[in-house]
Scaffold this active site. Structure first.
Site, PDB file in Angstrom:
ATOM      1  N   ARG A  84       0.677  -1.029   0.256  1.00 15.24           N
ATOM      2  CA  ARG A  84       0.088   0.122   0.209  1.00 15.24           C
ATOM      3  C   ARG A  84       0.796   1.322   0.025  1.00 15.24           C
ATOM      4  O   ARG A  84       1.799   1.096   0.737  1.00 15.24           O
ATOM      5  CB  ARG A  84      -0.870  -0.076   1.766  1.00 15.24           C
ATOM      6  N   LYS A 126      -3.756  -0.675   7.536  1.00 17.13           N
ATOM      7  CA  LYS A 126      -4.867  -1.131   8.307  1.00 17.13           C
ATOM      8  C   LYS A 126      -5.061  -1.831   9.298  1.00 17.13           C
ATOM      9  O   LYS A 126      -6.054  -1.440   9.808  1.00 17.13           O
ATOM     10  CB  LYS A 126      -5.994  -2.019   6.567  1.00 17.13           C
ATOM     11  N   HIS A 150      -2.232   1.753  -6.092  1.00 19.18           N
ATOM     12  CA  HIS A 150      -3.447   0.536  -6.458  1.00 19.18           C
ATOM     13  C   HIS A 150      -2.872  -0.256  -6.542  1.00 19.18           C
ATOM     14  O   HIS A 150      -3.855  -1.784  -7.001  1.00 19.18           O
ATOM     15  CB  HIS A 150      -4.582   1.282  -5.232  1.00 19.18           C
ATOM     16  N   ARG A 192      -0.775  -3.493  -7.008  1.00 17.02           N
ATOM     17  CA  ARG A 192      -1.173  -3.739  -5.797  1.00 17.02           C
ATOM     18  C   ARG A 192      -2.434  -4.799  -6.213  1.00 17.02           C
ATOM     19  O   ARG A 192      -2.264  -5.970  -6.275  1.00 17.02           O
ATOM     20  CB  ARG A 192      -2.121  -3.229  -4.729  1.00 17.02           C
ATOM     21  N   HIS A 238      -3.743  -8.152   4.272  1.00 15.27           N
ATOM     22  CA  HIS A 238      -5.468  -8.529   4.787  1.00 15.27           C
ATOM     23  C   HIS A 238      -5.938  -8.748   6.032  1.00 15.27           C
ATOM     24  O   HIS A 238      -4.840  -9.980   6.608  1.00 15.27           O
ATOM     25  CB  HIS A 238      -5.868  -9.378   3.263  1.00 15.27           C
ATOM     26  N   TYR A 287     -10.034  -9.465  -5.881  1.00 16.63           N
ATOM     27  CA  TYR A 287      -8.889  -9.356  -6.791  1.00 16.63           C
ATOM     28  C   TYR A 287      -9.056 -10.353  -7.739  1.00 16.63           C
ATOM     29  O   TYR A 287      -8.532 -10.379  -8.664  1.00 16.63           O
ATOM     30  CB  TYR A 287      -7.182  -9.830  -5.999  1.00 16.63           C
TER      31      TYR A 287
END
Length: 410
Positions: free
Chosen positions: A259, A284, A353, A356, A379, A388
């Site tokens: 990220r 996150k 992103h 990613r 995650h 994804y």
């Protein structure tokens, strides 16, 4: 013996030199700061008591003087240099700039109190990431200012469904469905908190209506392997300090799918050169993971640290290429500029992103288990990795079943 104003200018010059400003930029800053002090002296104003409106008044005065002296208006962004010099001066004179906004009047007092308590609750009780708190607080300030301006302090306790609808109607123009849904979710969070704390009589969270978004609707932008190779090659040819920095950033994006915040928060001590590993603090989840330091990434980082990174005592690896040498605040403009230089303009968003997304697709195509992909991407749950899957459209076409009866139609 120097006067107090001259001492302040001398301190400013030393501070700018310590921050590695170029001699020309430092001289310009000091020149405009000196002019501002002279302006204050003529009006018998103390620099320690200056407020933002007085800076605007001075800039209007400076523009009039410029026009009189040169018989023309200055360039549209001319004011940026004197403003920056004055701000640097005031940081020395007052210790902090800009100052905290003054809380004047009952409406401002109520808004300030609710926002301070809400900010503390989001941070301490909910433990949200800084970026999430910033978005929630922006909506809270905006909503409370709107409500208090047209209804006064009494309207908070008497908040109604009609008020909610009017606010959402006001926010809706120009926003996408995704953005409007985010507004609704942030407003629900604020209303839930205000009801719990007794600021609002009724729980109105169920009356905040946002657009319905279906699971996995829309396919985000991503990059092919040849596109990634092209942007890396174009950036590698730029051997300027900024080019070395951007190449190292792109290597991290392309290799690990990190990220933006994880790259911006990367510290010098996070790179273990002996063990050839990289410590990543996931923005996150707050968790840390350790990744192998791949050779292309290590070489790009080393090249930037030796030949591109400015001299600074900051521990963050990636620093602005111009003084003041602070950590990068955002990677979107750097990534977009490098993509466009390579002739790559994705149909959707073209920020960090998309690298990613590309990394996730590459891992999926390599038959890496979904749980492992989620761990690599940082995650919290495996469900976060599911979106994804929709990016691997070519793989889905490759396994498409024949339609029964198609041989008869042929």
């Amino acid at each position: 013996m120097l006067s107090p104003d001259e001492e302040l200018i001398a301190r400013l010059a030393e501070d700018l030199a310590r921050q590695k400003y170029s001699p020309v930029a430092a001289a310009n800053y000091c020149s405009y700061a000196r002019g501002f002090l002279q302006y204050l002296a003529r009006r018998k104003l103390d620099v320690a008591a200056v407020k933002p409106p007085q800076i605007e008044q001075y800039l209007h005065h400076a523009i009039r003087c410029f026009r009189k002296r040169h018989d023309r208006a200055p360039a549209s962004r001319w004011h940026a240099i004197p403003r920056s010099g004055i701000h640097a001066l005031l940081r020395l004179a007052q210790g902090k700039w800009p100052p905290e906004p003054e809380v004047i009047g009952p409406e401002a007092t109520v808004r300030h109190a609710i926002c301070c308590e809400y900010d503390r609750w989001l941070h301490e009780d909910r433990g949200l990431a800084r970026a999430s708190i910033y978005a929630l607080m922006w909506e809270a300030r905006h909503f409370l200012a709107w409500q208090l301006d047209h209804g006064g302090t009494a309207s908070v306790m008497e908040l109604s469904v009609r008020d909610i609808d009017l606010y959402m109607d006001m926010r809706a123009p120009g926003l996408s469905r995704r953005s409007l849904k985010d507004v609704a979710e942030r407003l629900r969070s604020l209303l839930r908190y205000m009801h719990r704390m007794g600021y609002v009589a009724a729980d109105l969270t169920g009356h905040v209506v946002g657009p319905v978004l279906y699971a996995y609707e829309g396919v985000p932008s991503t990059l092919g392997r040849d596109q990634i190779a092209a942007v890396l090659e174009i950036t590698r040819r730029d051997t300027s300090p900024k080019g070395l920095r951007d190449y190292a950033i792109l290597q991290l994006l392309a290799t690990y799918g990190l990220r933006s915040g994880e790259i911006r928060n990367l510290l010098l001590e996070d790179v273990n050169w002996r063990a050839e590993s990289l410590r990543i603090r996931h923005t996150k989840t707050g968790a840390c993971s350790y990744l192998p330091l791949m050779a292309p990434v290590g070489e790009a980082l080393l090249d930037y640290l030796r030949h591109g990174r400015p001299e600074t005592d900051r521990r963050e690896i990636f620093i602005r290429s111009r003084a003041p040498y602070r950590p990068l605040q955002d990677l979107h403009s750097e990534v977009r500029r490098r993509l466009w230089a390579a002739g790559i303009k994705p149909p959707g968003k073209c920020g960090p992103h998309i690298f990613r997304h590309a990394r996730a697709v590459e891992l999926l195509r390599a038959s890496v288990p979904q749980k492992v992909i989620g761990d690599l991407l940082g995650h919290r749950s495996s469900e976060s990795t599911i979106p994804y899957l929709k990016l691997a459209t070519e793989d889905l076409r490759a396994i498409a079943l024949d339609v029964p009866g198609s041989e008869v139609l042929a």
